[in-house]
Design an enzyme around this catalytic site. Structure first.
Site, PDB file in Angstrom:
ATOM      1  N   LYS A 126      44.970  43.358  24.882  1.00  0.00           N
ATOM      2  CA  LYS A 126      45.897  44.492  24.777  1.00  0.00           C
ATOM      3  C   LYS A 126      46.478  44.654  23.376  1.00  0.00           C
ATOM      4  O   LYS A 126      46.815  45.763  22.980  1.00  0.00           O
ATOM      5  CB  LYS A 126      47.015  44.370  25.817  1.00  0.00           C
ATOM      6  CG  LYS A 126      46.495  44.587  27.240  1.00  0.00           C
ATOM      7  CD  LYS A 126      47.573  44.982  28.220  1.00  0.00           C
ATOM      8  CE  LYS A 126      46.933  45.418  29.529  1.00  0.00           C
ATOM      9  NZ  LYS A 126      47.856  45.741  30.589  1.00  0.00           N
ATOM     10  N   LYS A 210      36.723  46.695  32.692  1.00  0.00           N
ATOM     11  CA  LYS A 210      37.370  46.919  33.991  1.00  0.00           C
ATOM     12  C   LYS A 210      37.945  48.327  34.069  1.00  0.00           C
ATOM     13  O   LYS A 210      38.323  48.914  33.049  1.00  0.00           O
ATOM     14  CB  LYS A 210      38.429  45.839  34.257  1.00  0.00           C
ATOM     15  CG  LYS A 210      39.814  46.160  33.808  1.00  0.00           C
ATOM     16  CD  LYS A 210      40.835  45.175  34.323  1.00  0.00           C
ATOM     17  CE  LYS A 210      42.176  45.581  33.732  1.00  0.00           C
ATOM     18  NZ  LYS A 210      43.270  45.647  34.632  1.00  0.00           N
ATOM     19  N   LYS A 213      44.020  51.965  33.784  1.00  0.00           N
ATOM     20  CA  LYS A 213      44.847  53.169  33.587  1.00  0.00           C
ATOM     21  C   LYS A 213      44.779  53.649  32.145  1.00  0.00           C
ATOM     22  O   LYS A 213      44.917  54.829  31.864  1.00  0.00           O
ATOM     23  CB  LYS A 213      46.330  52.852  33.833  1.00  0.00           C
ATOM     24  CG  LYS A 213      46.685  52.408  35.210  1.00  0.00           C
ATOM     25  CD  LYS A 213      48.222  52.269  35.273  1.00  0.00           C
ATOM     26  CE  LYS A 213      48.647  51.351  36.384  1.00  0.00           C
ATOM     27  NZ  LYS A 213      49.045  50.016  35.938  1.00  0.00           N
TER      28      LYS A 213
HETATM   29  N1  AQP Z   1      39.868  47.253  37.743  1.00  0.00           N
HETATM   30  C1  AQP Z   1      40.578  46.564  38.623  1.00  0.00           C
HETATM   31  N2  AQP Z   1      39.997  45.998  39.702  1.00  0.00           N
HETATM   32  C2  AQP Z   1      40.712  45.298  40.613  1.00  0.00           C
HETATM   33  N3  AQP Z   1      42.065  45.121  40.515  1.00  0.00           N
HETATM   34  C3  AQP Z   1      42.680  45.677  39.457  1.00  0.00           C
HETATM   35  N4  AQP Z   1      43.986  45.711  39.065  1.00  0.00           N
HETATM   36  C4  AQP Z   1      44.102  46.418  37.923  1.00  0.00           C
HETATM   37  N5  AQP Z   1      42.901  46.872  37.533  1.00  0.00           N
HETATM   38  C5  AQP Z   1      41.983  46.429  38.466  1.00  0.00           C
HETATM   39  C6  AQP Z   1      45.060  45.075  39.811  1.00  0.00           C
HETATM   40  O1  AQP Z   1      46.076  46.044  40.051  1.00  0.00           O
HETATM   41  C7  AQP Z   1      47.330  45.385  40.048  1.00  0.00           C
HETATM   42  C8  AQP Z   1      48.302  46.119  39.182  1.00  0.00           C
HETATM   43  O2  AQP Z   1      47.915  46.140  37.858  1.00  0.00           O
HETATM   44  P1  AQP Z   1      48.975  46.579  36.759  1.00  0.00           P
HETATM   45  O3  AQP Z   1      49.231  48.008  36.823  1.00  0.00           O
HETATM   46  O4  AQP Z   1      50.171  45.743  36.868  1.00  0.00           O
HETATM   47  O5  AQP Z   1      48.324  46.243  35.404  1.00  0.00           O
HETATM   48  P2  AQP Z   1      46.889  46.089  34.909  1.00  0.00           P
HETATM   49  O6  AQP Z   1      46.209  44.951  35.595  1.00  0.00           O
HETATM   50  O7  AQP Z   1      47.000  45.968  33.444  1.00  0.00           O
HETATM   51  O8  AQP Z   1      46.211  47.456  35.376  1.00  0.00           O
HETATM   52  P3  AQP Z   1      45.476  48.528  34.518  1.00  0.00           P
HETATM   53  O9  AQP Z   1      45.066  49.614  35.414  1.00  0.00           O
HETATM   54  O10 AQP Z   1      44.387  47.908  33.709  1.00  0.00           O
HETATM   55  O11 AQP Z   1      46.589  49.083  33.595  1.00  0.00           O
HETATM   56  P4  AQP Z   1      46.656  49.154  32.020  1.00  0.00           P
HETATM   57  O12 AQP Z   1      45.470  49.977  31.604  1.00  0.00           O
HETATM   58  O13 AQP Z   1      47.967  49.840  31.796  1.00  0.00           O
HETATM   59  O14 AQP Z   1      46.596  47.773  31.524  1.00  0.00           O
HETATM   60  C9  AQP Z   1      47.092  43.948  39.600  1.00  0.00           C
HETATM   61  O15 AQP Z   1      47.068  43.120  40.755  1.00  0.00           O
HETATM   62  C10 AQP Z   1      45.735  43.995  38.975  1.00  0.00           C
HETATM   63  O16 AQP Z   1      45.054  42.767  39.081  1.00  0.00           O
END
Ligand code: AQP
Length: 348
Positions: A126, A210, A213
């Site tokens: 990140k 992966k 968002k």
């Molecule tokens: N691609 C994924 N597959 C399975 N699980 C996922 N999670 C996130 N992406 C995937 C799970 O969703 C929960 C919440 O995630 P978060 O919003 O706290 O943060 P993150 O993991 O950083 O999610 P994003 O979508 O990738 O957000 P950004 O882009 O903002 O960093 C967690 O349980 C995570 O494992």
């Protein structure tokens, strides 16, 4: 480690089982969040005392527009409820409304070691090439996550696979705290609940990244608020290869994009990937993609519909969040009081 020669044991926690997890209000939720997290929350609420928060303290580790953050928090709460979380069963609350998270996090900052945090791959991903411009909060994010979990003495944490390393850090912090403050079994050593075909949903544009968002391409993900047409268009455009689907999991594993789509199908249908292959081996994506799109629309369109309904009445969502925050504070306050005593703070 402290200077003590003899360490008391970590001990075995004997309190009740409890689930805790959360999602950041940092953008629209996608299929990865749904399968990796939300579906599991909904299932677990019927089995164990469940606390699910909206991780707004985590969200501000990167810039969030102050004019939008409260609404984004409501959107995550709406997604939880639309996916099946029942506010009368699970405690749903905004993280920032329970100050014990931040207080315990500071104490854990003094328990965790720099070397442990230096190993966290999510910070490296990140912060990218501009580490020195990242917030300090982004670096200590996993320590706050440990506090989120342990302030409720949660024993089970449903998350996607990307959170595995952070959960290991939580386990290390719990063990070291129990050691250092001579409190065997005070904190549980929580178990991550990661298994299942939805644990790691990959981008629809790149099978090695992966679904996220923050991916600049909206075609990389299916959002919970996408319309049926959006979902069908995104599945149709998803990157694949020209081969028909194989017969074995070994052959599938060598084809990242195909593997991802079969994994999504399996997770949505509640099947194993091998069962999906048994139905579609030898068939091309011209057959598989429309079936996948239909399944995705069938599952997600009602979730989006319910979300829109809930967001039409923000006062109801606010009341749910306020009630959840009160319940969460009641659960967190005794842990923090005990921690302060163990640490030796004046007046504790
Ligand atoms: N691609 C994924 N597959 C399975 N699980 C996922 N999670 C996130 N992406 C995937 C799970 O969703 C929960 C919440 O995630 P978060 O919003 O706290 O943060 P993150 O993991 O950083 O999610 P994003 O979508 O990738 O957000 P950004 O882009 O903002 O960093 C967690 O349980 C995570 O494992």
């Amino acid at each position: 480690m402290t200077d003590q020669a003899e360490k008391p044991p970590v001990g075995v926690y004997s309190g009740p089982s409890r689930v805790l997890s959360g999602v950041q209000p940092s953008g629209a939720l996608h299929l990865g969040n749904y399968l990796g997290a939300l579906v599991k929350f909904t299932r677990l609420q019927h089995e164990i005392d469940t606390f699910i928060f909206v991780a707004d303290l985590h969200a501000i580790t990167v810039w969030q527009d102050p004019a939008a953050l409260a609404q984004q928090t409501r959107e995550i709460a709406a997604a939880y409820i639309a996916s099946g979380l029942d506010p009368d069963k699970a405690t749903i609350f905004p993280q920032s409304a329970v100050r014990e998270h931040a207080e315990l996090s500071w104490i854990f900052n003094c328990v965790a070691r720099l070397g442990w945090l230096d190993r966290m791959t999510q910070f490296k991903e990140k912060s990218g090439k501009h580490k020195e411009r990242s917030s300090v909060g982004l670096y200590t994010y996993p320590v706050l996550q440990a506090a989120d979990i342990l302030v409720y003495k949660a024993t089970h944490v449903p998350v996607g696979e990307d959170q595995k390393q952070h959960l290991e850090l939580t386990r290390d912090i719990a063990g070291k705290f129990n050691h250092d403050f001579n409190a065997p079994g005070f904190f549980p050593i929580p178990d991550p609940l990661i298994q299942g075909p939805g644990a790691r949903v990959m981008s629809l544009r790149d099978g090695s990244a992966k679904m996220s968002k923050s991916d600049p391409s909206d075609y990389s993900r299916i959002n919970l608020t996408d319309t049926a047409d959006d979902i069908a268009a995104k599945v149709k455009k998803a990157r694949t290869d020209p081969e028909p689907l194989p017969e074995t999991l070994e052959e599938l594993a060598a084809r990242a994009e195909a593997d991802n789509l079969v994994g999504i199908f399996a997770a949505l249908a509640g099947k194993a990937k091998a069962e999906v292959l048994a139905d579609y081996a030898g068939k091309g994506f011209g057959t598989f993609k429309p079936a996948l799109a239909e399944l995705a629309v069938e599952t997600l369109a009602p979730v989006g519909e319910r979300m829109r309904g809930l967001l039409g009445d923000p006062a109801v969502l606010d009341a749910i969040l306020a009630k959840g925050a009160e319940k969460a504070r009641e659960a967190a306050a005794p842990t923090l009081a005990e921690v302060k005593k163990l640490v030796g703070f004046w007046g504790a």
